[in-house]
Write a protein that holds these residues in place. Structure first.
Motif, PDB file in Angstrom:
ATOM      1  N   HIS A  66      -2.050 -22.656  14.866  1.00  0.00           N
ATOM      2  CA  HIS A  66      -2.344 -21.252  15.145  1.00  0.00           C
ATOM      3  C   HIS A  66      -2.987 -21.196  16.523  1.00  0.00           C
ATOM      4  N   ASP A  70      -9.983 -23.638  19.303  1.00  0.00           N
ATOM      5  CA  ASP A  70     -10.487 -24.922  18.800  1.00  0.00           C
ATOM      6  C   ASP A  70      -9.347 -25.851  18.352  1.00  0.00           C
ATOM      7  N   HIS A  71      -8.133 -25.315  18.226  1.00  0.00           N
ATOM      8  CA  HIS A  71      -6.992 -26.136  17.804  1.00  0.00           C
ATOM      9  C   HIS A  71      -5.968 -26.364  18.917  1.00  0.00           C
ATOM     10  N   HIS A 144      -5.817 -16.880   7.426  1.00  0.00           N
ATOM     11  CA  HIS A 144      -6.871 -17.184   8.407  1.00  0.00           C
ATOM     12  C   HIS A 144      -6.573 -16.444   9.711  1.00  0.00           C
ATOM     13  N   ASP A 163      -6.194 -24.209   9.099  1.00  0.00           N
ATOM     14  CA  ASP A 163      -7.313 -23.394   8.600  1.00  0.00           C
ATOM     15  C   ASP A 163      -6.963 -22.578   7.356  1.00  0.00           C
ATOM     16  N   HIS A 198     -10.845 -27.943   9.258  1.00  0.00           N
ATOM     17  CA  HIS A 198     -12.226 -28.342   9.570  1.00  0.00           C
ATOM     18  C   HIS A 198     -12.755 -29.101   8.363  1.00  0.00           C
ATOM     19  N   VAL A 286     -12.155 -18.270  15.855  1.00  0.00           N
ATOM     20  CA  VAL A 286     -13.368 -18.744  15.200  1.00  0.00           C
ATOM     21  C   VAL A 286     -14.409 -19.102  16.243  1.00  0.00           C
TER      22      VAL A 286
HETATM   23 ZN   LIG Z   1     -10.345 -23.524  13.350  1.00  0.00          ZN
END
Ligand SMILES: [Zn+2]
Length: 299
Positions: A66, A70-71, A144, A163, A198, A286
């Motif tokens: 996605h 952070d990914h 998410h 996620d 996570h 996030v």
């Molecule tokens: Zn995440």
């Protein structure tokens, strides 16, 4: 960064620096496939070095599960790789991902070398890829975020859930109803392991309980928010506790409490027909949304 080996050709890396975010690695005879990257270039470079020097391979494909920073921030560190995602992920990266990256760069020098990369292979609902003799089944799994996917290695029964499975379901940037549906779909089969977006890897014996507990969390949360709204309660975020919804405070180093409160606010807004959270926090992932991730001073 932590490294775990699930099978002889499947590895998982987990960040020490940011919210235990994970990246998966599948070694095939035609090269390596990386499922997500870590937030900080320094950590993603450690993965790259390990693949090249430690395993004598190189990354041929990066899957973005996605668009959240952070990914995806590390995608640019694999310039020779093809990049795969949901079609919506490409669109969202182009708009919100771009904005999010600008924000990161304004706040921390370590993101200077990062460039936004848009996926060049996209799909809508499902796609199966045979890479070096291994079958990667990708499918949409919204909740998410709208563009979320999961990636199943059918033969190994390993699910990279991103996620869709994390210490608590977090739907502020997505949809409560979609999350219920996507989680319910995961119950349709057995898995040897689920790699969460996570946190720790979920092992076979723990899988049904984990998914059931996530669904239960969503149901109880929804019920409690409705009751509180019916009673006209104020300050609902502090009235509905995490433990009432069946989850522990200690998950993800205590950050879940913040996620839980954001979830409540999103549901309250939904029932009050208020504008969605995404409009309050424009970049929306996030990382951006959560001023609570404890490890980071930049947010
Ligand atoms: Zn995440």
């Amino acid at each position: 960064m932590q490294r775990e080996r699930i099978t002889d050709h499947i590895f998982v890396f987990r960040s020490d620096q940011y919210a235990q975010v994970t990246a998966g690695l599948v070694l095939t005879r035609d090269g390596a496939v990386l499922i997500d990257t870590l937030l900080y270039p320094e950590e993603t470079m450690l993965i790259r070095r390990y693949i090249e020097k430690g395993l004598g391979s190189s990354v041929k494909y990066v899957i973005n599960t996605h668009f959240h920073a952070d990914h995806t921030t590390g995608t640019c560190l694999f310039p020779d790789a093809r990049v795969i995602s949901h079609q919506l992920c490409r669109e969202m990266l182009d708009v919100r991902g771009r904005e999010s990256l600008r924000h990161l760069k304004e706040n921390a020098r370590e993101f200077d070398p990062v460039e936004l990369i848009l996926p060049d292979i996209t799909f809508d609902d499902e796609m199966t890829l045979d890479i070096g003799g291994i079958n990667f089944k990708l499918r949409a799994s919204p909740g998410h975020s709208q563009d979320s996917i999961v990636c199943l290695l059918e033969e190994e029964e390993v699910l990279f859930a991103a996620d869709t499975v994390m210490p608590i379901p977090y739907f502020v940037d997505g949809s409560f109803a979609d999350f219920m549906e996507s989680l319910t779909r995961l119950l349709e089969r057995d898995y040897e392991n689920i790699v969460q977006g996570h946190g720790e890897i979920i092992l076979r014996g723990e899988v049904p309980e984990k998914i059931t507990s996530d669904l239960e969390y969503l149901r109880r949360l929804d019920e409690a928010v409705k009751v509180a709204l019916d009673k006209g309660q104020e300050d609902i975020e502090n009235q509905v506790s995490l433990t009432h919804c069946g989850k522990s405070h200690v998950l993800l180093n205590g950050v879940v409490q913040q996620l839980h409160q954001h979830n409540i606010r999103a549901l309250v807004n939904q029932y009050r027909d208020a504008p969605q959270q995404a409009q309050e926090a424009p970049s929306g992932d996030v990382f951006e949304r959560n001023d609570a991730w404890p490890q980071k001073k930049l947010i």
